[in-house]
Design an enzyme around this catalytic site. Structure first.
Site, PDB file in Angstrom:
ATOM      1  CG  PHE A  27      -1.789  -1.189   1.344  1.00  0.00           C
ATOM      2  CD1 PHE A  27      -2.784  -1.439   0.420  1.00  0.00           C
ATOM      3  CD2 PHE A  27      -1.609  -2.095   2.376  1.00  0.00           C
ATOM      4  CE1 PHE A  27      -3.589  -2.559   0.525  1.00  0.00           C
ATOM      5  CE2 PHE A  27      -2.420  -3.218   2.494  1.00  0.00           C
ATOM      6  CZ  PHE A  27      -3.411  -3.442   1.563  1.00  0.00           C
ATOM      7  CE  LYS A  80       4.101   1.438   4.628  1.00  0.00           C
ATOM      8  NZ  LYS A  80       3.925   0.095   5.217  1.00  0.00           N
ATOM      9  CG  ASP A 137       3.391  -9.912   3.050  1.00  0.00           C
ATOM     10  OD1 ASP A 137       3.499 -11.014   2.468  1.00  0.00           O
ATOM     11  OD2 ASP A 137       3.711  -8.836   2.521  1.00  0.00           O
TER      12      ASP A 137
END
Length: 392
Positions: free
Chosen positions: A52, A81, A173
């Site tokens: 994302f 980020k 993940d």
């Protein structure tokens, strides 16, 4: 995909253009960042991207904040980020990852988040600057890692996941690209961190009970190469899935390749899932030390709501790593408490194993029939059909 390329993200937006956000939008990233009471940072080189967001170096150009006693917040370089407001993770406002970091930031193996806020079109987090990923280390070392280093990674990664799971979250993940070492040349350069919480979900529901099981075959979360078979089948994520992904990560770092690499095309996910189910632990691990095969056998046979025995998992690798923690290639200080528990309980664990009845093997490399529940939009409708992989 070539075996020497990093695994691709299972959930990701279209490839962005130059200077664009991660979802391919045309909004340029800001040249400087200042959110809340943070110092001002100048945007530097790109460090990477997730499903994302994307991460850049931020170099502090303003004076440190005298009122902030946290040295990390006033570091000369930080990680920034960015997540565009139209990103999939921002459907309901601020990124869902923010809520996860509110609980986990600064916990064992999770980098600290110093500031969060919105600037222009982007949601931004100011985080600790870290070093290379395990995939970078493996790639820069002629695609290899020593058995001792991978065993140290196993010990510390299990400890990190145990702490994360104890807070009620599963990562979702786990892979070499999401394990980072500390900054080079610092006291933390051998410390392991787990990053990118964009796919993290809660396994613990209301009243501290386990969330309910569900299955949506059309939904996949994670990275195809390392995802658990349960993730491929659309099953609700739980603690077992993180450990199965970790097992694939360890075997990849040790052997340099997984048996299901190389598939291409729209049918890639199905072919990878089929190969994973038909690959026995013996075949997967090959000539790896038996500890790795035992770990794989244990994690692929965990039940949906079963609490993993983290101490037992760590004990599998105890005999591979060196006896002196200070000389190990990866800092395992965070796992010392669990290692101590192993030492105290080793005799009892062995006795319990002798008394246990043989468990039903869920996956031992033989073709299997998987039941998939498919739900329509209307609540009363429910269909169930058998998916026999061996016949496809």
């Amino acid at each position: 995909m070539d075996e020497f390329e990093s695994g691709d993200k299972g959930i990701a937006g279209p490839a962005p253009g130059p200077g664009a956000g991660d979802d391919g939008n045309s909004a340029p990233l800001p040249e400087t960042v200042q959110i809340g009471n943070s110092p001002t940072y100048k945007l530097g080189r790109k460090l990477g991207k997730g499903g994302f967001g994307q991460v850049y170096v931020g170099r502090r150009v303003s004076s440190p904040s005298l009122g902030d006693r946290n040295p990390g917040a006033n570091a000369l370089e930080v990680a920034l980020k960015f997540e565009h407001r139209t990103s999939k993770g921002c459907n309901y406002g601020a990124p869902s990852e923010w809520q996860v970091y509110n609980t986990l930031s600064g916990n064992h193996g999770v980098p600290r988040v110093h500031y969060k806020g919105k600037q222009g079109e982007f949601y931004i987090m100011v985080m600790d600057m870290l070093g290379p990923s395990l995939w970078d280390v493996w790639n820069n070392n002629s695609h290899s890692m020593s058995v001792e280093m991978v065993a140290c990674i196993a010990i510390e990664a299990i400890s990190i996941l145990e702490k994360m799971h104890s807070k009620g979250y599963v990562h979702g993940d786990v892979k070499p690209e999401n394990f980072l070492l500390g900054p080079c040349g610092t006291l933390e350069e051998k410390k392991l961190f787990l990053v990118d919480l964009g796919l993290a979900t809660k396994w613990k529901g209301a009243g501290n009970g386990h969330i309910e099981y569900d299955q949506r075959p059309d939904v996949f979360r994670g990275t195809v190469r390392y995802a658990s078979v349960h993730a491929h089948l659309g099953r609700t994520g739980s603690r077992r899935d993180d450990l199965e992904s970790l097992a694939y990560t360890l075997i990849f770092l040790l052997r340099g390749r997984l048996p299901w690499q190389g598939y291409q095309g729209d049918n890639k996910g199905f072919l990878v899932s089929k190969k994973k189910m038909s690959t026995s632990p013996e075949s997967l691990c090959g000539i790896c030390p038996q500890s790795f095969r035992h770990f794989v056998e244990y994690v692929v046979n965990l039940k949906f709501d079963e609490e993993p025995n983290y101490a037992k998992c760590i004990s599998l690798f105890d005999g591979i790593v060196g006896p002196h923690p200070d000389t190990r290639p990866i800092n395992t200080d965070g796992a010392q408490k669990l290692i101590y528990q192993v030492g105290q309980k080793r005799g009892r664990l062995i006795a319990e194993e002798d008394d246990e009845q043989p468990k039903k093997k869920i996956r031992m490399g033989m073709p299997a029939t998987q039941w998939i529940s498919v739900y329509s939009a209307r609540r009363p409708m429910k269909q169930r059909f058998a998916w026999r992989l061996s016949s496809l």
